[in-house]
Design a protein around this motif. Sequence first.
Motif, PDB file in Angstrom:
ATOM      1  N   LYS A   1      -0.573  -4.587   1.379  1.00  0.00           N
ATOM      2  CA  LYS A   1      -1.449  -5.737   1.122  1.00  0.00           C
ATOM      3  C   LYS A   1      -2.911  -5.346   1.319  1.00  0.00           C
TER       4      LYS A   1
ATOM      5  N   PHE B   1      -0.320  -5.590  -3.883  1.00  0.00           N
ATOM      6  CA  PHE B   1      -0.123  -6.766  -3.042  1.00  0.00           C
ATOM      7  C   PHE B   1       1.209  -7.426  -3.323  1.00  0.00           C
TER       8      PHE B   1
ATOM      9  N   MET C   1      -3.349 -14.299  -1.152  1.00  0.00           N
ATOM     10  CA  MET C   1      -3.975 -13.086  -0.626  1.00  0.00           C
ATOM     11  C   MET C   1      -4.915 -13.404   0.528  1.00  0.00           C
TER      12      MET C   1
END
Lengths: 614, 195, 123
Positions: free
Chosen positions: A31, A98, A416
């Motif tokens: 990530k 991600f 995110m």
Amino acid sequence: MATSVLDHAGAAGIHPEKTGLWSWITTVDHKKIGILYGASAFIFFLIGGLEALLIRWQLMKPDNNFVSPEFYNQLFTMHGTTMIFLAVMPLSAMFFNFFIPLLIGARDVAFPRLNAFSYWVFLFGGLFLNSSFLFNAAPNGGWFGYANLSSKQYSPGLNMDFWSMGLQILGIASLAAGVNFFVTILNMRAPGMKLIRMPMFVWMSFITQLLVLLSFPVITVALILLMFDRLFGTNFFVPLGGGDTMLWQHLFWVFGHPEVYILILPAFGIISEVLPVFSRKPLFGYTAMVFSGCFIAFLGFGVWSHHMFSTGMGPIADSVFSLATMLIAIPTGVKVFNWLGTTWGGSIQMKTPMYFALGFIAMFIMGGLSGVMHSAAPADLQQTDTYFVVAHFHYVLFGGSIFALTSGAYYWWPKMFGHMLDEGLGKVHFWLMLIGFNLTFFPMHIVGLEGMPRRVYTYPAGLGFESLNRLETIGALILGFSFLVFIANVIKSTLSKVHAPADPWNGATLEWSIPSPPQEFNFPTIPTVHGRDAYWEEKRNHGGKLPEPARVSGAGIHLPSPSYWPFLAAVGVLLLFIALMHHDNKFGPVYIFAAVSVLFFSIFNWVFEPFHEG
Amino acid sequence: MDAHALHPATSTGIPNRKLAIWTFIGSECLFFASLISVYLVYKGKSLVGPYPHEMFEIPLVTAGTALLLFSSLFVVLALNGCEQGNRKKFLGWLAMTILCGFFFIGMQVYEFTHFYHEGLTMQKNLFGASFFTLTGFHGTHVTIGVIWLITIFIEGLKGHVPPAKALNFEMAALYWHFVDVVWIVIFPVVYLMNS
Amino acid sequence: MDSTAQAHEHNFPERAGEYVKIGLVLFVLTAMEVGAYEIAHREGVPLHEFLHTALIPVLIVLSAIKFALVALFYMHLKWDGPLLKGIFSFSLFLATFVILALLALFIYLGKFSAIIGPLTGAT
């Protein structure tokens, strides 16, 4: 995920740091790596955009001398190279990194350190390429580096050395990531997630990685040959020594055509995620979408010489490549109809991601139409090397990839970063971008057919190009401004501190089932999947929306430890190419030896590090 | 030793590292295909000599080819030994593999030096350029393979490559076989398909 | 789904004999390749005429057999699943396609165009 050859002796190892520069340099968390890719790519995108604005300012009026011809050549070369390799590809990589593990229900990618290595090598490659400006030697032979303009004779400066070596560095990053994601997607899916149940973004990414793995070696060879010509005096592409400049073109485009599918397939994947969520309907024709993606990739290796219709290959080659190119319009058309079928009868949610997705469909269709016009070799003889081509590829690359990536950004931003982007500013961004984009690129169809050539720093008055070029420049300014709106949106939303829920859009896929932003281990327990659109299914079984997932301690979940060896190995790669730039310096061999030592030292320590791959 | 951590479940049943090395090998097929294509496209197109038929020493190269082939046999016997926990078999055959690799590199180095002294350089003509590039990159791959195998040999001597860790050796062995298989193509195409 | 743990226990059969036999076959095939080359270059030797014209196809066949033997047996593909076979086969297919396409474009297309061009009325 077998451990290294060294004894697996208690890999508690390094105490993980969660914040600070060092944690970013040593991170192996997919990530964080995704965010690194995204931030770097966006900055390179702005640089490429600036290069575009300078081009447009120069072309605003005839016989302009805002920039010199030499600098103009650097501008369009770097604009193309930057947008393709340093913007679109790494922006896609942001989403690969991600979201692929989240979409397949995994804790990380197959090789977390290799993942970090890919990012650092990419960053160093981008910096290497752009550092050329400091030496007034930015690449200037076009993003495709045609021989023998690229030879030492006609490009005596360092410009094309920066170009060929910069691309080699980037190629290493892409190949490493290709192996990583190929293995991740095949091997790390959650229980029950058969291939035919994977989210469409994962499918398209999977096919993209396959294309990377099979096409990048070809440009690696082409660049090696060019480097040997320039550095060591071979004659691979030097006609006086028997070399054939056409060989460069073929090798380049055997890579180059799959490359454009590498640029668009992730975009297709994003659209295939956004449309169903914002139509509240599953993707229409899932299997057809998978097969058309595979077919596009396969055929994509058979059409490359449609970039070479004007090089005199002969009627047989021209016909074969014309037909193959027309054929590839079919699976692409299948996708467009399936996207329309997805929205048809759906409950359309007009949120910002959906605006960009619908904009994508319209713009991409236009780009596809001009593309199929190119596929007829006779027609292409008029279109090639004119602005008609520039219009085509910007409609598919900007109208296609960038619109889709922007849609993905608005869609996945809450996941995110934990906050929503502002809807109002998002819509302003959209309209400015749509209008600016079309004002910039639509007139190029017209001036192109009227004969305005590409890659020329100016044009004389009286040919009828003036007014449309001025319009295009105004469009470009509007387009540039639209990204300022986006940046303002990002700043405003970050400062507003309004927290986004885990599932703001009523999403279909697994990433929406965990908190925003996700915890380091992604899923407290790895989910079991029973069908497509796994999260919609979970919610259906639960009888409606699920409660907001709690943030849990994650104790007992083994995660890969941070490591600085990928970063150091990337430094070794960079040093190697810097050393090669100095090969004719009397210390050249010393530099090369030192760089190779750093590289080998880093790799050995990487391999023997007590590393726990989770 | 934590068996689960060493062999975690994967969706395909194939360990990540094994799938990765095969994926890498697939990619390398295209790398060598491009180099071979360049050699073939430029065959017969050199403007000046020396020409292939004047330069090639078939007996020497045949010996090298045989060595490389046997090294593939040796490495697979070594891997067999490693998987069975037979230390002597593992290390003995691995040593033989490495020796063959050394001799192959030696043959190439001799050939390159000899050609250089006979006036064939990369810059001389297209044959020199494409020959040295193709076989040079193959030789580089062999060298990297030898370094990899030596590393495993040393780790094996220290007792760090038990059967449970055989996968790491298997990766190197697959890479080694691939390098051999590329030579199986290069040998006839470059050396034997000459009039 | 984890076959590797089981494999570790009892799936490493004693194939040494098989491997040695393959090794000898590879050696013989190499000798045949070199032999074909030598015969093709020596007048008056039996089979010279045939090999002189057919050297390239013969070498392709012999090397393809060697390639297949190493891939299937030494690289274990014979006993591996369809995924690994598929990855390697597809890569090989594409690699072959690239070589043949470039050969066609650079060497053979000129010859084809010379034949077909006049037939279609094109120059």
